[in-house]
Design a protein around this motif. Structure first.
Motif: not given
Length: 322
Positions: A241, A244-245, A248, A250, A252-256, A311, A317
């Motif tokens: 984590e 990944l942080d 990241r 805001d 634009e790029i994220d993970f799930h 995104k 999702y």
């Protein structure tokens, strides 16, 4: 280093494309530790059986029976370690590392069998008491056997922790349990020699059998968790984590859908990488590769599967909780 990157185009009309980079890291042959365990089991069987025959002690006999279980389990461990290093094939694309869990489970079952035999022998001796003989020499032999098991058990536990081998860890814990059992038996038989109370010998054997049952249960439970694809330990997931942080951004790029699992001494991870819709496949793929490189730095044995998604697409999702 090994990794898999499944790349879904972020350009709306483009189909899904996949690339596979790297291969499984060459597995390490740990069978030398199993051979060491087999050798220790043979030596301790000879020593403990001789002590049990010389003294007629059911406590020392129970100790010898557990060493027989050690030998059977060590042979099974050798087979499992040989199978676990076989490379992936068409029927086993993720390799054969889970063979180690079968070895650990088998060892737990064998411990149960030994405990039942020990307790049965002890109850029979309570019903038909007999005073052990030549206890001093018999106890000396048992001490030597315990020192051998303790040394080998320590080496196996350390190697199992370093190589994340369920087989070596199970075999090492089994040997250390054997040492605890032997110490209890030595104390009990020593008390018989001091007090002439015959009943102490089988009572100590029963207590040793109960202790062995507990160890068997723990081994079976831990191996079953591995067969059910247990997640990585919390401290290792925290490292993931943290990586990944750092990536990241805001908006634009994220993970799930980040998931991890252990399979023997191998570790696997999958994740969905969310990127802006307008990014090209190459830009998104380069990002995924950079993330994987950083993940492998903190967990060198990790095999990562990354799935790229736009995104703002609602379908990105739909499967995050599966």
């Amino acid at each position: 280093m090994a990794r898999v990157t499944n790349v879904t185009s972020t350009e709306k009309a483009s189909p899904m494309r996949e690339t596979i980079a790297g291969r499984y890291a060459a597995p390490v042959d740990l069978s030398k530790f199993a051979w060491l365990s087999i050798a220790a089991a043979v030596v301790t069987i000879v020593l403990k059986s001789g002590a049990a025959w010389l003294t007629g002690s059911v406590g020392l006999l129970s100790d010898a029976l557990e060493s027989v279980v050690n030998l059977v389990a060590a042979i099974f461990a050798l087979v499992a370690l040989k199978v676990s290093i076989k490379p992936p094939d068409s029927n086993h694309p993720f390799g054969h590392s889970k063979a180690e869990y079968f070895s650990a489970a088998f060892e737990g079952i064998m411990i149960f069998v030994a405990a039942v035999v020990i307790i049965y022998s002890a109850v029979e001796r309570i019903l038909n008491p007999r005073m052990p003989e030549h206890l001093g020499f018999g106890l000396l032999i048992s001490v030597v056997a315990s020192l051998i098991n303790g040394g080998v058990g320590f080496l196996l536990i350390r190697a199992g922790k370093q190589r994340r081998s369920a087989t070596l860890s199970a075999d090492g814990r089994h040997l250390m349990t054997d040492v605890v059992t032997s110490v209890a038996v030595i104390i009990g038989v020593g008390l018989v020699a001091l007090t002439n109370l015959q009943v102490l010998d089988p009572i100590v054997a029963i207590l040793a059998g109960i202790n062995i049952l507990w160890t068997g249960w723990r081994l079976i439970r831990s191996s079953s968790e591995g067969l059910m694809d247990i997640a990585l330990p919390p401290e290792d997931e925290a490292k993931i984590e943290g990586v990944l942080d750092r990536f990241r951004a805001d908006g634009e790029i994220d993970f799930h859908a980040v998931r991890t699992r252990e399979s023997g001494n191998r570790r696997f991870m999958e994740m969905h990488v969310l990127v802006p819709d307008e990014w090209s496949v190459k830009r998104a793929h380069d990002l995924a590769e950079d993330v994987i490189d950083e993940l492998v730095k903190v967990e060198p044995d990790l095999r990562v599967s990354a799935h790229l998604e736009p995104k703002s697409d609602p379908r990105s999702y739909e499967d995050i909780d599966i």
